[in-house]
Design a protein around this motif. Structure first.
Motif, PDB file in Angstrom:
ATOM      1  N   SER A  66       0.868  -1.182   0.000  1.00 46.89           N
ATOM      2  CA  SER A  66       0.000   0.000   0.000  1.00 46.89           C
ATOM      3  C   SER A  66       0.902   1.227   0.000  1.00 46.89           C
ATOM      4  O   SER A  66       2.003   1.192   0.547  1.00 46.89           O
ATOM      5  N   PHE A  67       0.439   2.295  -0.613  1.00 47.40           N
ATOM      6  CA  PHE A  67       1.272   3.481  -0.740  1.00 47.40           C
ATOM      7  C   PHE A  67       1.073   4.420   0.439  1.00 47.40           C
ATOM      8  O   PHE A  67      -0.060   4.743   0.811  1.00 47.40           O
ATOM      9  N   ASP A  78       3.213   9.242  -2.800  1.00 48.43           N
ATOM     10  CA  ASP A  78       3.702   8.943  -4.147  1.00 48.43           C
ATOM     11  C   ASP A  78       5.100   8.342  -4.154  1.00 48.43           C
ATOM     12  O   ASP A  78       5.453   7.596  -5.073  1.00 48.43           O
ATOM     13  N   GLU A  79       5.903   8.659  -3.136  1.00 53.68           N
ATOM     14  CA  GLU A  79       7.300   8.220  -3.129  1.00 53.68           C
ATOM     15  C   GLU A  79       7.591   7.071  -2.173  1.00 53.68           C
ATOM     16  O   GLU A  79       8.706   6.550  -2.171  1.00 53.68           O
ATOM     17  N   ARG A  80       6.627   6.689  -1.354  1.00 54.89           N
ATOM     18  CA  ARG A  80       6.905   5.651  -0.352  1.00 54.89           C
ATOM     19  C   ARG A  80       5.847   4.557  -0.400  1.00 54.89           C
ATOM     20  O   ARG A  80       4.664   4.830  -0.544  1.00 54.89           O
ATOM     21  N   LEU A  81       6.325   3.328  -0.235  1.00 55.84           N
ATOM     22  CA  LEU A  81       5.462   2.150  -0.308  1.00 55.84           C
ATOM     23  C   LEU A  81       5.626   1.326   0.961  1.00 55.84           C
ATOM     24  O   LEU A  81       6.745   1.114   1.431  1.00 55.84           O
ATOM     25  N   LEU A  82       4.518   0.874   1.514  1.00 52.95           N
ATOM     26  CA  LEU A  82       4.524  -0.020   2.662  1.00 52.95           C
ATOM     27  C   LEU A  82       4.211  -1.439   2.202  1.00 52.95           C
ATOM     28  O   LEU A  82       3.436  -1.638   1.269  1.00 52.95           O
ATOM     29  N   TYR A  83       4.805  -2.426   2.866  1.00 50.69           N
ATOM     30  CA  TYR A  83       4.401  -3.812   2.632  1.00 50.69           C
ATOM     31  C   TYR A  83       4.877  -4.690   3.781  1.00 50.69           C
ATOM     32  O   TYR A  83       5.733  -4.296   4.583  1.00 50.69           O
ATOM     33  N   SER A  84       4.299  -5.878   3.879  1.00 44.85           N
ATOM     34  CA  SER A  84       4.723  -6.853   4.881  1.00 44.85           C
ATOM     35  C   SER A  84       5.873  -7.664   4.302  1.00 44.85           C
ATOM     36  O   SER A  84       5.815  -8.102   3.151  1.00 44.85           O
ATOM     37  N   SER A  85       6.904  -7.876   5.125  1.00 45.37           N
ATOM     38  CA  SER A  85       8.105  -8.529   4.610  1.00 45.37           C
ATOM     39  C   SER A  85       8.741  -9.395   5.690  1.00 45.37           C
ATOM     40  O   SER A  85       8.725  -9.048   6.879  1.00 45.37           O
ATOM     41  N   SER A  93       1.635 -15.642 -10.510  1.00 49.45           N
ATOM     42  CA  SER A  93       0.287 -15.382  -9.987  1.00 49.45           C
ATOM     43  C   SER A  93       0.247 -14.005  -9.338  1.00 49.45           C
ATOM     44  O   SER A  93       0.962 -13.750  -8.372  1.00 49.45           O
ATOM     45  N   ILE A  94      -0.591 -13.122  -9.880  1.00 48.99           N
ATOM     46  CA  ILE A  94      -0.779 -11.785  -9.319  1.00 48.99           C
ATOM     47  C   ILE A  94      -1.790 -11.870  -8.185  1.00 48.99           C
ATOM     48  O   ILE A  94      -2.850 -12.469  -8.328  1.00 48.99           O
ATOM     49  N   THR A  95      -1.452 -11.248  -7.040  1.00 49.39           N
ATOM     50  CA  THR A  95      -2.429 -11.204  -5.954  1.00 49.39           C
ATOM     51  C   THR A  95      -2.752  -9.751  -5.622  1.00 49.39           C
ATOM     52  O   THR A  95      -3.575  -9.132  -6.276  1.00 49.39           O
ATOM     53  N   ARG A  96      -2.110  -9.184  -4.608  1.00 49.69           N
ATOM     54  CA  ARG A  96      -2.474  -7.833  -4.164  1.00 49.69           C
ATOM     55  C   ARG A  96      -2.006  -6.772  -5.150  1.00 49.69           C
ATOM     56  O   ARG A  96      -0.953  -6.904  -5.769  1.00 49.69           O
ATOM     57  N   LEU A  97      -2.799  -5.685  -5.252  1.00 44.34           N
ATOM     58  CA  LEU A  97      -2.470  -4.573  -6.129  1.00 44.34           C
ATOM     59  C   LEU A  97      -2.709  -3.262  -5.397  1.00 44.34           C
ATOM     60  O   LEU A  97      -3.610  -3.160  -4.564  1.00 44.34           O
ATOM     61  N   ALA A  98      -1.916  -2.239  -5.734  1.00 47.20           N
ATOM     62  CA  ALA A  98      -2.098  -0.909  -5.146  1.00 47.20           C
ATOM     63  C   ALA A  98      -1.584   0.133  -6.122  1.00 47.20           C
ATOM     64  O   ALA A  98      -0.583  -0.092  -6.815  1.00 47.20           O
ATOM     65  N   VAL A  99      -2.254   1.279  -6.178  1.00 51.88           N
ATOM     66  CA  VAL A  99      -1.863   2.385  -7.044  1.00 51.88           C
ATOM     67  C   VAL A  99      -1.567   3.596  -6.178  1.00 51.88           C
ATOM     68  O   VAL A  99      -2.268   3.857  -5.194  1.00 51.88           O
ATOM     69  N   ASN A 100      -0.517   4.359  -6.530  1.00 49.69           N
ATOM     70  CA  ASN A 100      -0.168   5.534  -5.726  1.00 49.69           C
ATOM     71  C   ASN A 100      -1.162   6.670  -5.954  1.00 49.69           C
ATOM     72  O   ASN A 100      -1.956   6.640  -6.905  1.00 49.69           O
ATOM     73  N   PRO A 101      -1.171   7.704  -5.103  1.00 43.62           N
ATOM     74  CA  PRO A 101      -2.182   8.767  -5.201  1.00 43.62           C
ATOM     75  C   PRO A 101      -2.226   9.476  -6.545  1.00 43.62           C
ATOM     76  O   PRO A 101      -3.299   9.865  -7.010  1.00 43.62           O
ATOM     77  N   SER A 102      -1.080   9.654  -7.197  1.00 38.47           N
ATOM     78  CA  SER A 102      -1.069  10.353  -8.480  1.00 38.47           C
ATOM     79  C   SER A 102      -1.329   9.424  -9.661  1.00 38.47           C
ATOM     80  O   SER A 102      -1.294   9.860 -10.815  1.00 38.47           O
ATOM     81  N   MET A 103      -1.560   8.147  -9.378  1.00 38.57           N
ATOM     82  CA  MET A 103      -1.911   7.142 -10.392  1.00 38.57           C
ATOM     83  C   MET A 103      -0.806   6.959 -11.430  1.00 38.57           C
ATOM     84  O   MET A 103      -1.075   6.758 -12.614  1.00 38.57           O
ATOM     85  N   THR A 104       0.451   7.013 -10.984  1.00 35.73           N
ATOM     86  CA  THR A 104       1.591   6.832 -11.878  1.00 35.73           C
ATOM     87  C   THR A 104       2.396   5.570 -11.571  1.00 35.73           C
ATOM     88  O   THR A 104       3.229   5.159 -12.371  1.00 35.73           O
ATOM     89  N   LYS A 105       2.164   4.976 -10.394  1.00 37.71           N
ATOM     90  CA  LYS A 105       2.886   3.777  -9.991  1.00 37.71           C
ATOM     91  C   LYS A 105       1.900   2.684  -9.587  1.00 37.71           C
ATOM     92  O   LYS A 105       0.903   2.943  -8.912  1.00 37.71           O
TER      93      LYS A 105
END
Length: 424
Positions: free
Chosen positions: A55-56, A59-66, A267-279
């Motif tokens: 999840s974003f 626009d410049e930072r992304l969070l995820y479980s790792s 296999s694609i699972t989770r998806l997320a788009v950044n606020p400006s819809m560029t990533k």
């Protein structure tokens, strides 16, 4: 172990741990009229184990479980600098990290070592956590606004939809037999969720968290429950290695827009788009061959790189040292704080005025500072990593005053050797 915890393990195993080679991929995405282009894909997690639920933060930072040392924690990835830091250092495992609207905090589902599963908030500056919802076993969720959470709650071996008001602590159940994908619908006060009431055809529905009113939006791709919104009209989803889109009021059915198998995605699972819809961030399972090739490539690169401190993994290690040190600073834990410094540590005022030299001198000064400043907190506004240097722009609270500063850390052999301060 309670039934609720056993059920949680079952759900997590089914949807998450079953995907043993999941990675996070980042793409550029561009939408023109009814055409969508996805390009410049990169595996940004490149980590053995579980990397999922992106999840974003902005626009410049992304969070995820790792996965880190056999445990699932919250990673924050800096897109511009191709580097990662860890947000938390708890004993429990964290899942589904998301930004809390209008706050410098994130939330995550945590499975604690005592077997209890709760939704927590985490302070971005120091990683401190507090419980958000005490009386519900939240599995998946999203924020409707900074006071309302819509979540999938484990009840009697089912996932049911609840809306929770954080301020009042009240929750209401609005739907049963739902999936794991929740998203705020752009340009509205509605949240989308996956309804599984019809076993033969899952459906995307909207809910008004205040009233509980639900409406049908569209059918999912057969057997797929992960989606995200590109904009207020277009939904993205994936099956196997192919990415699809559905534009409401234009498309009669899901349309394939990209095949992402070139990076080894199976296999694609989770998806997320950044606020400006560029990533576009995607969590995907990868083939064993792809993972083997990545490991081989990494080993070859390690053998040929002349300045290993600039490699991605080492940058992450250096950044983790500075972040850990900041956490100790905010906790005013002098012993943990001083562990990260070399014996001959030098502190400078920019550009080259020496303030202190040596670990014992530094310890005395900071011990006094910690004792005299009970409200001490440093919040990172920006971070840049260059080689073995970490440059932090900080906002510091101390004795009721707020001031801004820049700290330049240099790290050698796992220890901070110099710090240069620029203060307003």
């Amino acid at each position: 172990m309670t039934l609720r915890v056993l059920l949680f393990f079952s759900i997590i195993s089914q949807f998450n741990f079953g995907q043993t080679n999941t990675e996070i991929f980042l793409y550029d995405i561009e939408a023109n009229n009814n055409s969508i282009t996805v390009s410049n894909g990169e595996n940004i997690s490149n980590n053995e184990g579980y990397d999922n639920q992106p999840s974003f933060l902005n626009d410049e930072r992304l969070l995820y479980s790792s996965t880190r040392n056999g445990q699932t924690d919250i990673a924050q990835y800096f897109i511009n600098y191709n580097s990662k830091v860890w947000i938390n250092f708890t004993e429990g495992g964290e899942y589904s990290p998301q930004k809390i609207p209008n706050k410098s905090e994130v939330s995550a589902v945590r499975l604690d070592t005592d077997g209890k599963q709760r939704l927590y908030r985490y302070n971005l500056s120091n990683g401190e956590s507090t419980t958000l919802i005490n009386d519900l076993v939240v599995a998946y969720y999203t924020w409707s606004n900074d006071n309302t959470i819509v979540s999938a709650v484990i009840e009697n071996e089912n996932l049911n939809l609840f809306s929770t008001n954080i301020n009042s602590g009240t929750s209401r159940k609005y739907a049963t037999n739902i999936g794991r994908s929740f998203h705020e619908i752009p340009g509205s006060n509605l949240v989308s969720f996956i309804s599984k009431e019809n076993n033969e055809q899952w459906q995307i529905k909207s809910i008004n968290p205040s009233t509980g009113e639900t409406k049908l939006i569209a059918n999912t791709i057969s057997g797929v429950e992960d989606i995200c919104w590109l904009n207020s009209k277009t939904i993205l989803s994936g099956k196997d290695a192919k990415l699809y889109k559905l534009t409401l009021e234009k498309d009669n059915n899901w349309k394939e827009i990209a095949d992402l198998s070139s990076l080894g995605i199976t296999s694609i699972t989770r998806l997320a788009v950044n606020p400006s819809m560029t990533k576009l961030a995607i969590a995907g399972s990868i083939s064993v061959e792809s993972q083997t090739n990545e490991t081989s490539t990494q080993n070859e690169e390690t053998e040929t790189i002349e300045t290993p401190a600039e490699s991605k993994s080492e940058v992450s290690d250096i950044e983790a040292i500075v972040q850990r040190n900041l956490d100790a600073y905010n906790a005013r834990d002098i012993d943990a704080f001083m562990k990260d410094y070399a014996d001959d540590i030098k502190l400078y005022t920019y550009p080259n005025t020496l303030r202190t030299e040596g670990k014992e001198t530094m310890r005395k000064g900071y011990k006094d500072w910690f004792d005299r400043t009970p409200d001490l907190r440093a919040f990172i506004k920006q971070r840049i990593v260059i080689g073995n240097k970490v440059i932090d722009e900080e906002q510091v609270t101390a004795n009721g005053q707020i001031f801004n500063a820049v700290a330049i850390y240099e790290v050698e052999n796992g220890l901070i050797t110099t710090v240069t301060f620029i203060q307003n």
